[in-house]
Design a protein around this motif. Structure first.
Motif, PDB file in Angstrom:
ATOM      1  N   HIS A 179      41.564  45.374  29.145  1.00  0.00           N
ATOM      2  CA  HIS A 179      40.371  46.208  29.334  1.00  0.00           C
ATOM      3  C   HIS A 179      40.564  47.150  30.533  1.00  0.00           C
ATOM      4  O   HIS A 179      40.279  48.350  30.447  1.00  0.00           O
ATOM      5  N   ALA A 180      41.051  46.597  31.641  1.00  0.00           N
ATOM      6  CA  ALA A 180      41.242  47.402  32.852  1.00  0.00           C
ATOM      7  C   ALA A 180      42.256  48.520  32.596  1.00  0.00           C
ATOM      8  O   ALA A 180      42.044  49.675  32.980  1.00  0.00           O
ATOM      9  N   GLY A 181      43.345  48.191  31.932  1.00  0.00           N
ATOM     10  CA  GLY A 181      44.394  49.175  31.666  1.00  0.00           C
ATOM     11  C   GLY A 181      43.914  50.306  30.763  1.00  0.00           C
ATOM     12  O   GLY A 181      44.347  51.451  30.899  1.00  0.00           O
ATOM     13  N   ARG A 182      43.007  49.981  29.842  1.00  0.00           N
ATOM     14  CA  ARG A 182      42.536  51.001  28.896  1.00  0.00           C
ATOM     15  C   ARG A 182      41.362  51.822  29.418  1.00  0.00           C
ATOM     16  O   ARG A 182      41.209  52.981  29.047  1.00  0.00           O
ATOM     17  N   HIS A 183      40.511  51.232  30.273  1.00  0.00           N
ATOM     18  CA  HIS A 183      39.276  51.932  30.645  1.00  0.00           C
ATOM     19  C   HIS A 183      39.176  52.344  32.104  1.00  0.00           C
ATOM     20  O   HIS A 183      38.231  53.039  32.475  1.00  0.00           O
ATOM     21  N   SER A 184      40.093  51.875  32.955  1.00  0.00           N
ATOM     22  CA  SER A 184      40.012  52.233  34.376  1.00  0.00           C
ATOM     23  C   SER A 184      41.226  53.088  34.740  1.00  0.00           C
ATOM     24  O   SER A 184      42.363  52.606  34.705  1.00  0.00           O
ATOM     25  N   PRO A 185      41.011  54.372  35.080  1.00  0.00           N
ATOM     26  CA  PRO A 185      42.146  55.231  35.450  1.00  0.00           C
ATOM     27  C   PRO A 185      42.967  54.638  36.603  1.00  0.00           C
ATOM     28  O   PRO A 185      44.184  54.772  36.624  1.00  0.00           O
ATOM     29  N   PHE A 186      42.277  53.950  37.525  1.00  0.00           N
ATOM     30  CA  PHE A 186      42.976  53.351  38.662  1.00  0.00           C
ATOM     31  C   PHE A 186      43.982  52.304  38.190  1.00  0.00           C
ATOM     32  O   PHE A 186      45.170  52.338  38.529  1.00  0.00           O
ATOM     33  N   TYR A 187      43.510  51.359  37.361  1.00  0.00           N
ATOM     34  CA  TYR A 187      44.408  50.296  36.888  1.00  0.00           C
ATOM     35  C   TYR A 187      45.467  50.840  35.939  1.00  0.00           C
ATOM     36  O   TYR A 187      46.590  50.342  35.887  1.00  0.00           O
TER      37      TYR A 187
ATOM     38  N   ASP B  89      47.057  53.543  36.237  1.00  0.00           N
ATOM     39  CA  ASP B  89      48.142  53.986  37.127  1.00  0.00           C
ATOM     40  C   ASP B  89      48.843  52.798  37.784  1.00  0.00           C
ATOM     41  O   ASP B  89      50.056  52.682  37.753  1.00  0.00           O
ATOM     42  N   GLN B  90      48.024  51.927  38.400  1.00  0.00           N
ATOM     43  CA  GLN B  90      48.557  50.819  39.197  1.00  0.00           C
ATOM     44  C   GLN B  90      49.423  49.862  38.384  1.00  0.00           C
ATOM     45  O   GLN B  90      50.412  49.351  38.871  1.00  0.00           O
ATOM     46  N   HIS B  91      48.994  49.597  37.156  1.00  0.00           N
ATOM     47  CA  HIS B  91      49.671  48.585  36.338  1.00  0.00           C
ATOM     48  C   HIS B  91      50.586  49.212  35.285  1.00  0.00           C
ATOM     49  O   HIS B  91      51.043  48.511  34.384  1.00  0.00           O
ATOM     50  N   ARG B  92      50.823  50.511  35.405  1.00  0.00           N
ATOM     51  CA  ARG B  92      51.655  51.174  34.381  1.00  0.00           C
ATOM     52  C   ARG B  92      53.038  50.520  34.328  1.00  0.00           C
ATOM     53  O   ARG B  92      53.675  50.299  35.350  1.00  0.00           O
ATOM     54  N   GLY B  93      53.491  50.215  33.126  1.00  0.00           N
ATOM     55  CA  GLY B  93      54.818  49.626  32.936  1.00  0.00           C
ATOM     56  C   GLY B  93      54.890  48.153  33.331  1.00  0.00           C
ATOM     57  O   GLY B  93      55.965  47.569  33.351  1.00  0.00           O
ATOM     58  N   MET B  94      53.720  47.554  33.688  1.00  0.00           N
ATOM     59  CA  MET B  94      53.743  46.152  34.140  1.00  0.00           C
ATOM     60  C   MET B  94      53.034  45.232  33.146  1.00  0.00           C
ATOM     61  O   MET B  94      52.611  44.136  33.505  1.00  0.00           O
ATOM     62  N   GLN B  95      52.931  45.669  31.905  1.00  0.00           N
ATOM     63  CA  GLN B  95      52.174  44.886  30.909  1.00  0.00           C
ATOM     64  C   GLN B  95      52.720  43.467  30.775  1.00  0.00           C
ATOM     65  O   GLN B  95      51.974  42.532  30.556  1.00  0.00           O
ATOM     66  N   SER B  96      54.027  43.310  30.895  1.00  0.00           N
ATOM     67  CA  SER B  96      54.578  41.961  30.711  1.00  0.00           C
ATOM     68  C   SER B  96      54.785  41.233  32.045  1.00  0.00           C
ATOM     69  O   SER B  96      55.291  40.114  32.070  1.00  0.00           O
ATOM     70  N   ALA B  97      54.392  41.871  33.156  1.00  0.00           N
ATOM     71  CA  ALA B  97      54.532  41.213  34.462  1.00  0.00           C
ATOM     72  C   ALA B  97      53.534  40.069  34.579  1.00  0.00           C
ATOM     73  O   ALA B  97      52.462  40.100  33.958  1.00  0.00           O
ATOM     74  N   SER B  98      53.882  39.058  35.391  1.00  0.00           N
ATOM     75  CA  SER B  98      52.936  37.959  35.612  1.00  0.00           C
ATOM     76  C   SER B  98      51.859  38.431  36.586  1.00  0.00           C
ATOM     77  O   SER B  98      52.028  39.454  37.260  1.00  0.00           O
ATOM     78  N   LEU B  99      50.783  37.668  36.659  1.00  0.00           N
ATOM     79  CA  LEU B  99      49.687  38.031  37.566  1.00  0.00           C
ATOM     80  C   LEU B  99      50.215  38.182  38.996  1.00  0.00           C
ATOM     81  O   LEU B  99      49.872  39.119  39.714  1.00  0.00           O
ATOM     82  N   ALA B 100      51.092  37.253  39.410  1.00  0.00           N
ATOM     83  CA  ALA B 100      51.592  37.248  40.787  1.00  0.00           C
ATOM     84  C   ALA B 100      52.446  38.485  41.108  1.00  0.00           C
ATOM     85  O   ALA B 100      52.694  38.778  42.276  1.00  0.00           O
ATOM     86  N   GLN B 101      52.891  39.192  40.075  1.00  0.00           N
ATOM     87  CA  GLN B 101      53.697  40.398  40.326  1.00  0.00           C
ATOM     88  C   GLN B 101      52.844  41.657  40.460  1.00  0.00           C
ATOM     89  O   GLN B 101      53.342  42.704  40.859  1.00  0.00           O
ATOM     90  N   LEU B 102      51.567  41.551  40.106  1.00  0.00           N
ATOM     91  CA  LEU B 102      50.699  42.738  40.180  1.00  0.00           C
ATOM     92  C   LEU B 102      50.287  42.994  41.632  1.00  0.00           C
ATOM     93  O   LEU B 102      50.216  42.071  42.437  1.00  0.00           O
ATOM     94  N   PRO B 103      50.021  44.268  41.978  1.00  0.00           N
ATOM     95  CA  PRO B 103      49.644  44.560  43.373  1.00  0.00           C
ATOM     96  C   PRO B 103      48.258  44.006  43.708  1.00  0.00           C
ATOM     97  O   PRO B 103      47.375  43.991  42.852  1.00  0.00           O
ATOM     98  N   PRO B 104      48.055  43.544  44.959  1.00  0.00           N
ATOM     99  CA  PRO B 104      46.714  43.109  45.372  1.00  0.00           C
ATOM    100  C   PRO B 104      45.793  44.314  45.548  1.00  0.00           C
ATOM    101  O   PRO B 104      46.263  45.445  45.646  1.00  0.00           O
TER     102      PRO B 104
END
Ligand SMILES: [Zn+2]
Length: 461
Positions: free
Chosen positions: A40-48, A50-65
């Motif tokens: 949902h965040a990746g599809r509807h929030s421009p911020f996320y 950008d932030q999570h681009r290319g990280m769809q298969s990353a674990s939660l712990a790899q995402l930026p705080p």
């Protein structure tokens, strides 16, 4: 009964079933909810996006705080509804505070709003849709369910809440949303004189008393002294750290279980006390990661500097690895009550700061809240507060009957500071007071750093 209340009952019953889950069921649910949130965040929030681009298969712990500063700076890009803008939501909250109104009535018929206290001086602004709001209400309702507060058509639960009456505060919005004849509620402002609180509570006679943890001692002492005569079946504390002497005073005064809760505006309830007296995390609502100051994971049993919270039901303002600056420790032993949720040992620092001081040679020294707890708690049983000043610290000791030995306290504190490596030229000013200094919201932080919200300060909430 309002439609909202009816929907809450349904969600509450569904949530109640999670209590009997196995750990595997809970883990599976968490992963499914997390995947939905990230999608949902990746599809509807421009911020996320950008932030999570290319990280769809990353674990939660790899995402930026995500820090509160980032959230507030990027609010309009982070929000997933194009009709919401930070300036209009902020204006709505300001109008509520200055003009009044019913905070339980949704804004524009569909949004519930609240602002955070801003212990670092910056105010956070939050907004939820109906579905999210019901989740928040059911999270607060679980506190009462676990505390086994029995309610029924013939058993209303008069509830007294001693905290803040500010209509922009989430607890006020929650209270106004739940207004119903089964739970008549009296809201009192913790900044009022104790005599006024005692009189109002005596008149109201609550079955449930909910208060800031720092209000436990003054209210319990009023009961023991014979001024307050209420007979609550449960006492619940919120917003501040519940200290052992305060808990003992409350048990002595009312002979009931004292429930502790840990909640934040951003997350709603994060943990509360079970029937066995342990604090369990609400892991079906929020994923908690204890981390150090560099965001590295901290193992169970060790005190973490802060935590990252991923709010599984958040959609309007998705919160993924959102930083809360509380210092927590997860338990290493499971509780025997059978709940599948992990236990929280400590929340130290909910309203306090690690103080920066210096050694004799001028090196910086970080003084942890534990030092003050160890030095003051055994001797200052009516309450205490440490405030950093430019020269050192001011320590206020609540001493209603003038029985506290201030010299002894000074010696204990000096010894603790010396052991931590703090220079002895730090000024330590100890005074006996009748009550603690409170912030505009009525909280009484235990340890106040120089950059924190000050009791009696202006503007911060
Ligand atoms: Zn338990």
């Amino acid at each position: 009964m309002t439609a909202l209340f009816g929907e809450l009952l349904v969600t509450r019953a569904r949530t109640h079933r999670h209590d009997r889950w196995t750990r595997t069921q809970l883990d599976t649910y968490q992963q499914r909810m997390l995947a939905r949130l990230r999608d949902h965040a990746g599809r509807h929030s421009p911020f996320y996006a950008d932030q999570h681009r290319g990280m769809q298969s990353a674990s939660l712990a790899q995402l930026p705080p995500l820090t509160k500063t980032q959230l507030m700076a990027q609010w309009d890009r982070l929000v997933t509804s194009p009709v919401l803008r930070l300036d209009s939501v902020t204006r709505r909250l300001q109008d509520l505070e200055s003009l009044g109104g019913d905070p339980g009535q949704p804004w524009q018929g569909r949004w519930w709003t609240a602002a955070t206290a801003g212990s670092t001086g910056q105010r956070g602004v939050f907004v939820w849709n109906r579905r999210e709001w019901i989740r928040i209400l059911s999270s607060y309702a679980r506190v009462n369910d676990w505390a086994q507060v029995k309610v029924g058509p013939r058993r209303p639960v008069p509830t007294a809440i001693v905290s803040t009456r500010n209509p922009a505060h989430q607890s006020a919005v929650v209270g106004a949303s739940l207004r119903n004849p089964l739970a008549p509620t009296l809201r009192l402002d913790a900044t009022q004189p104790i005599e006024a609180l005692v009189e109002a509570l005596n008149r109201f006679q609550p079955r449930l008393l909910v208060c800031y943890a720092s209000m436990l001692t003054p209210l319990a002492e009023a009961q023991t002294a014979g001024n307050l005569h209420i007979a609550p079946e449960k006492v619940i504390t919120a917003s501040e750290e519940q200290l052992p002497p305060a808990r003992r005073a409350a048990i002595d005064a009312w002979g009931v279980q004292v429930i502790d809760t840990y909640a934040a505006t951003e997350t709603a309830t994060i943990a509360s006390t079970c029937s066995h007296g342990s604090m369990h995390l609400y892991e079906d609502f929020v994923i908690i990661e204890p981390v150090d100051s560099a965001y590295r994971p901290v193992p169970d049993g060790q005190l973490a500097d802060r935590l990252l919270a991923t709010v599984l039901f958040s959609r309007t303002l998705p919160l993924i690895r959102y930083e809360l600056t509380d210092s927590i420790r997860l338990a290493t032993e499971p509780c025997k009550c059978g709940l599948p949720f992990r236990c929280l040992d400590t929340v130290a620092g909910r309203t306090e700061a690690t103080l920066r001081m210096h050694s004799r040679t001028g090196e910086p020294v970080r003084v942890q809240p534990g030092l003050f707890h160890d030095a003051l708690e055994p001797v200052a049983v009516h309450g205490w507060q440490v405030q950093q000043t430019t020269e050192g610290i001011t320590v206020r000791i609540v001493d209603p009957d003038r029985q506290v030995d201030l010299h002894q306290i000074t010696r204990r504190l000096r010894a603790g500071l010396a052991a931590a490596g703090v220079s002895d030229d730090i000024h330590v000013d100890i005074t006996a007071v009748q009550g603690l200094a409170r912030t505009p919201l009525g909280k009484a932080p235990l340890i106040i750093g120089q950059k924190q919200e000050r009791p009696g300060g202006e503007g911060s909430r």
